[in-house]
Design an enzyme around this catalytic site. Structure first.
Site, PDB file in Angstrom:
ATOM      1  N   SER A 121      -9.486 -26.355 -49.021  1.00 34.78           N
ATOM      2  CA  SER A 121      -8.218 -25.478 -48.959  1.00 34.78           C
ATOM      3  C   SER A 121      -8.152 -24.999 -50.610  1.00 34.78           C
ATOM      4  O   SER A 121      -8.872 -24.623 -51.044  1.00 34.78           O
ATOM      5  CB  SER A 121      -6.937 -26.190 -48.220  1.00 34.78           C
ATOM      6  OG  SER A 121      -6.030 -25.389 -48.256  1.00 34.78           O
ATOM      7  N   ASP A 161     -15.542 -22.447 -24.255  1.00 35.76           N
ATOM      8  CA  ASP A 161     -16.202 -23.721 -24.480  1.00 35.76           C
ATOM      9  C   ASP A 161     -17.734 -23.741 -23.889  1.00 35.76           C
ATOM     10  O   ASP A 161     -18.642 -24.099 -24.729  1.00 35.76           O
ATOM     11  CB  ASP A 161     -15.608 -24.750 -23.771  1.00 35.76           C
ATOM     12  CG  ASP A 161     -16.350 -26.095 -23.473  1.00 35.76           C
ATOM     13  OD1 ASP A 161     -17.616 -26.443 -24.176  1.00 35.76           O
ATOM     14  OD2 ASP A 161     -15.932 -26.925 -22.737  1.00 35.76           O
ATOM     15  N   ASP A 185     -21.581 -21.950 -25.793  1.00 33.72           N
ATOM     16  CA  ASP A 185     -22.801 -22.507 -26.526  1.00 33.72           C
ATOM     17  C   ASP A 185     -23.747 -23.272 -26.032  1.00 33.72           C
ATOM     18  O   ASP A 185     -24.434 -23.948 -26.532  1.00 33.72           O
ATOM     19  CB  ASP A 185     -21.849 -23.142 -27.601  1.00 33.72           C
ATOM     20  CG  ASP A 185     -20.833 -24.388 -26.969  1.00 33.72           C
ATOM     21  OD1 ASP A 185     -21.147 -24.727 -26.014  1.00 33.72           O
ATOM     22  OD2 ASP A 185     -19.875 -24.593 -27.552  1.00 33.72           O
ATOM     23  N   ASP A 242     -18.113 -29.195 -23.458  1.00 34.39           N
ATOM     24  CA  ASP A 242     -17.594 -30.469 -24.279  1.00 34.39           C
ATOM     25  C   ASP A 242     -16.023 -30.289 -24.604  1.00 34.39           C
ATOM     26  O   ASP A 242     -15.656 -31.155 -25.446  1.00 34.39           O
ATOM     27  CB  ASP A 242     -18.680 -30.785 -25.354  1.00 34.39           C
ATOM     28  CG  ASP A 242     -18.974 -29.694 -26.336  1.00 34.39           C
ATOM     29  OD1 ASP A 242     -18.345 -28.906 -26.193  1.00 34.39           O
ATOM     30  OD2 ASP A 242     -19.372 -30.148 -27.361  1.00 34.39           O
ATOM     31  N   VAL A 245     -15.562 -27.946 -26.806  1.00 31.86           N
ATOM     32  CA  VAL A 245     -15.589 -27.430 -28.123  1.00 31.86           C
ATOM     33  C   VAL A 245     -16.225 -25.969 -28.095  1.00 31.86           C
ATOM     34  O   VAL A 245     -17.113 -25.873 -27.728  1.00 31.86           O
ATOM     35  CB  VAL A 245     -16.490 -28.375 -28.937  1.00 31.86           C
ATOM     36  CG1 VAL A 245     -16.483 -27.647 -30.472  1.00 31.86           C
ATOM     37  CG2 VAL A 245     -15.836 -29.849 -28.977  1.00 31.86           C
ATOM     38  N   ASP A 271     -10.596 -22.772 -37.749  1.00 34.61           N
ATOM     39  CA  ASP A 271      -9.544 -22.761 -38.756  1.00 34.61           C
ATOM     40  C   ASP A 271      -8.269 -22.059 -38.457  1.00 34.61           C
ATOM     41  O   ASP A 271      -8.479 -20.989 -38.148  1.00 34.61           O
ATOM     42  CB  ASP A 271     -10.099 -22.466 -40.068  1.00 34.61           C
ATOM     43  CG  ASP A 271      -9.135 -22.836 -41.231  1.00 34.61           C
ATOM     44  OD1 ASP A 271      -7.987 -22.551 -41.327  1.00 34.61           O
ATOM     45  OD2 ASP A 271      -9.478 -23.550 -42.367  1.00 34.61           O
ATOM     46  N   HIS A 318      -8.328 -26.618 -39.883  1.00 32.74           N
ATOM     47  CA  HIS A 318      -7.997 -26.479 -41.468  1.00 32.74           C
ATOM     48  C   HIS A 318      -8.441 -27.745 -42.274  1.00 32.74           C
ATOM     49  O   HIS A 318      -7.380 -28.626 -42.063  1.00 32.74           O
ATOM     50  CB  HIS A 318      -6.834 -25.865 -41.639  1.00 32.74           C
ATOM     51  CG  HIS A 318      -6.747 -25.386 -43.239  1.00 32.74           C
ATOM     52  ND1 HIS A 318      -7.736 -24.629 -43.893  1.00 32.74           N
ATOM     53  CD2 HIS A 318      -5.926 -25.803 -44.157  1.00 32.74           C
ATOM     54  CE1 HIS A 318      -7.593 -24.567 -45.225  1.00 32.74           C
ATOM     55  NE2 HIS A 318      -6.356 -25.236 -45.423  1.00 32.74           N
TER      56      HIS A 318
HETATM   57 CA   LIG Z   1     -18.991 -26.322 -26.170  1.00 31.03          CA
END
Ligand SMILES: [Ca+2]
Ligand SMILES: *[C@@H]1O[C@H](CO)[C@@H](O)[C@H](O)[C@H]1NC(C)=O
Ligand SMILES: *[C@@H]1O[C@H](CO)[C@@H](O)[C@H](O)[C@H]1NC(C)=O
Ligand SMILES: *[C@@H]1O[C@H](CO)[C@@H](O)[C@H](O)[C@H]1NC(C)=O
Ligand SMILES: *[C@@H]1O[C@H](CO)[C@@H](O)[C@H](O)[C@H]1NC(C)=O
Ligand SMILES: *[C@@H]1O[C@H](CO)[C@@H](O)[C@H](O)[C@H]1NC(C)=O
Ligand SMILES: *[C@@H]1O[C@H](CO)[C@@H](O)[C@H](O)[C@H]1NC(C)=O
Ligand SMILES: *[C@@H]1O[C@H](CO)[C@@H](O)[C@H](O)[C@H]1NC(C)=O
Ligand SMILES: *[C@@H]1O[C@H](CO)[C@@H](O)[C@H](O)[C@H]1NC(C)=O
Ligand SMILES: *[C@@H]1O[C@H](CO)[C@@H](O)[C@H](O)[C@H]1NC(C)=O
Ligand SMILES: *[C@@H]1O[C@H](CO)[C@@H](O)[C@H](O)[C@H]1NC(C)=O
Ligand SMILES: *[C@@H]1O[C@H](CO)[C@@H](O)[C@H](O)[C@H]1NC(C)=O
Length: 567
Positions: free
Chosen positions: A199, A252, A255, A259, A261, A432, A478
């Site tokens: 940062s 999610d 990709d 998961d 994410v 972020d 962040h």
């Molecule tokens: Ca994922």
């Protein structure tokens, strides 16, 4: 006893010295560089303090692994001749038996120039003498914004340059020589020099790459706040939170691995349209919350229960946030957060007197305008009435112009650092919510184009990656992990990785990272080096780093609101 006699007396026995016998004010005084070692700098020998610290335990940190350390806690001050300032520096010196010929400079967060007691242990555990500075602001507890104005309208310019880059540069130059003297390292033995920060601390790291390139061998730089940017005006938090949750759920799997994410926010931008969320119901219980971050998102609030359905207006606001700051002619002035990131720094606040949700502004954004641009000794704006996007673009221009040679930290020519053999590991959370991820990619591209002007995209990228690598951290917030995407990894062992690269030539093709919370806590993951992007094949099992032109293109920005190039 003078220095020469001590050297004779201790001869090669330095490493046998115990922490308790090394950690004395007398030894520290004897180890200070000569006055004038930096032109105009003199040391206050009476200011020296030294105390040994044993069995100091550090755990659950994101920037370094758990460890218990012993060190000598040293402080002293110096002054710039001709001024009446006093700058305090602090150094944590590892026990002599654990010292590994390393020095680590550390930085701060938000308007703090240092977070020494939190950052320096991350060097000590790797055998590095680890330093920090108060910038001459009065004490380790005094932040830059506390002393920036001498009076309404009058800037304390020396403090601006100290905060901008000078103080950390001096702390490093002094610290490297002090370290050699303290451990009796001969002047022709190399002490490797590193920097670590995130940062504002990341900005401080780039300030050193740009203005003190010959002083460092390796930099670990996270989510740098290099542009003093978009103050971020924005709209009801529960509705926005629902929009974010639905975006995460939809993006999610893009990709290749489900998961929780969003590892490919670029595919999210290319394939997901938030209008599909309109009509979904949301509910948030009443809350009273407060959070204080390392970065720029300070807030306190008490909110009533919220219950409703996502509106077209709500989605339009979210889309506007995602599109980034544009002026009234539609020209781009700044970048926004990646899709899936929370809107915490960009949410609305509840006015309990009117019972309405009003525009809010992140604490540091309001202070930036009130104090650093309008020069009023205040830490927020009194009102947002009359503010338009053009007003904000105007503030961006004013900030860049006024602080171009001090706080603006975007010089893309890193020749001196590169020619000194320096290496950079630069990382940025892909989710972020405070400093846009694209801001790091844009700077990386500026360095690539400036350092390798004649080369093609692929050739310049390959050349840059030999000494400067950028890694996006899937799902990370962040300078931190992300509670909304707990299965995302975080690069916690950067010191280990960069010291291998600098000292042994072991190049990190991917960046080592660890899942630090949730059901997969402790699992190792590797991060792809930009511009390669993560993708899981074979139903989420086979991790790859792929080259995807359409995805890369989503991170290219044309800042046509300005006539000057924005690096
Ligand atoms: Ca994922
Ligand atoms: C530090 O911890 C070690 C191991 O537990 C112990 O032997 C030692 O006495 C401790 N030192 C101090 C100063 O507390
Ligand atoms: C280090 O020394 C400074 C100056 O005496 C003191 O304020 C600080 O609390 C010390 N820190 C530790 C961890 O001992
Ligand atoms: C090492 O270099 C410093 C700074 O130039 C100098 O002051 C010091 O005398 C040198 N030490 C030795 C032992 O040569
Ligand atoms: C969003 O998801 C989080 C879990 O990550 C949950 O705690 C929160 O209640 C959800 N918010 C809304 C508005 O549905
Ligand atoms: C999303 O869909 C709406 C309605 O079809 C369309 O107007 C809008 O342009 C789309 N937005 C994006 C970012 O593709
Ligand atoms: C939200 O509002 C709907 C419709 O007014 C109601 O049926 C529902 O019970 C409410 N939910 C909560 C948790 O208050
Ligand atoms: C500085 O300006 C603010 C209003 O902008 C005022 O409240 C404060 O009293 C002023 N301070 C001084 C020292 O004039
Ligand atoms: C800053 O001021 C604005 C406008 O007056 C207000 O909406 C916001 O809540 C304030 N922010 C903080 C952190 O106090
Ligand atoms: C650049 O490199 C990537 C990955 O190696 C490759 O797929 C792409 O075709 C290259 N682009 C050009 C223009 O050569
Ligand atoms: C990589 O991270 C794992 C934990 O995920 C750790 O055990 C290992 O030592 C790290 N390797 C390096 C080179 O830092
Ligand atoms: C996935 O990885 C395994 C083990 O490395 C390999 O045997 C398999 O062929 C890979 N599958 C795909 C679809 O790439």
């Amino acid at each position: 006893m003078n220095r020469a006699l001590i050297l004779l007396a201790s001869a090669s026995a330095a490493y046998a010295t115990s922490l308790s016998s090394a950690c004395t004010a007398a030894r520290v005084r004897d180890s200070l560089p000569e006055d004038g070692y930096i032109l105009g700098v003199t040391f206050d020998h009476d200011s020296v303090t030294a105390n040994a610290v044993y069995n100091s335990s550090h755990s659950d940190e994101v920037f370094f692994p758990d460890a218990t350390i012993n060190y000598c806690n040293v402080t002293f001050s110096y002054t710039h001749e001709g001024s009446d300032d006093s700058v305090i520096v602090g150094y944590y010196m590892p026990a002599p038996s654990n010292f590994k010929n390393r020095f680590l400079a550390t930085g701060g967060g938000a308007y703090a120039i240092q977070s020494g007691s939190m950052s320096a242990p991350g060097g000590v555990m790797y055998g590095a003498a680890s330093g920090f500075t108060d910038g001459g602001f009065g004490s380790m507890d005094t932040d830059f914004d506390d002393i920036f104005l001498l009076h309404n309208g009058t800037i304390n310019w020396p403090s601006v340059y100290m905060f901008g880059y000078q103080a950390i540069r001096e702390m490093t130059i002094i610290g490297k020589q002090f370290t050699k003297n303290f451990y009796d390292v001969s002047n022709n033995t190399k002490v490797y020099s590193y920097y670590q920060g995130c940062s504002e601390g990341g900005r401080e790291g780039f300030s050193q790459a740009q203005r003190a390139g010959e002083e460092y061998d390796g930099l670990m730089i996270g989510a740098p706040a290099i542009r003093y940017e978009d103050p971020g005006l924005l709209p009801p938090p529960c509705e926005l939170e629902k929009i974010v949750n639905e975006t995460i759920a939809a993006c999610d799997p893009l990709d290749g691995r489900k998961d929780g994410v969003v590892s490919r926010s670029d595919l999210c931008q290319l394939q997901f349209n938030m209008t599909s969320i309109i009509g979904k119901s949301y509910y948030c219980a009443s809350s009273s919350s407060s959070s204080l971050g390392l970065g720029f998102g300070k807030r306190d609030s008490t909110e009533p229960a919220q219950n409703g359905t996502v509106s077209a207006e709500g989605v339009a606001v979210a889309q506007k946030i995602v599109d980034g700051l544009h002026d009234s002619k539609g020209r781009r002035a700044y970048i926004s957060y990646q899709m899936g990131a929370s809107f915490d720094d960009a949410a609305t606040s509840y006015d309990s007197t009117t019972g309405e949700w009003g525009l809010d502004i992140a604490g540091a954004g309001g202070e930036w305008i009130a104090r650093f641009l309008e020069l009023h000794d205040e830490d927020n704006l009194s009102s947002l009435e009359g503010y338009t996007y053009d007003t904000l673009v105007g503030y961006m221009k004013q900030g860049m112009t006024r602080y171009m040679d001090s706080l603006q930290t975007t010089i893309p020519d890193l020749t001196e650092f590169y020619e000194n053999g320096g290496k950079i590991i630069h990382f940025h959370g892909e989710q972020d919510e405070s400093i846009p991820t694209g801001s790091s990619i844009h700077y990386y591209n500026s360095v690539r184009q400036t350092m390798y002007p004649g080369k093609s995209y692929n050739a310049s990228t390959a050349a840059l990656k030999e000494w400067y690598k950028l890694f996006l951290v899937p799902g990370a917030a962040h300078c931190d992990t992300n509670t909304a995407q707990p299965n995302g990894p975080f690069p916690q062992t950067n010191f280990e990785v960069i010291s291998r690269w600098v000292e042994k030539g072991i190049e990190p093709v991917t960046l080592n990272a660890t899942i630090l919370q949730g059901e997969y806590e402790g699992n190792n993951e590797q991060l792809c080096a930009w511009p390669l992007r993560p993708y899981w094949k074979n139903g989420g099992k086979n991790f790859t780093c792929e080259y995807d032109q359409a995805s890369i293109d989503t991170f290219n920005y044309n800042f046509d609101a300005y006539k000057l190039p924005l690096y």
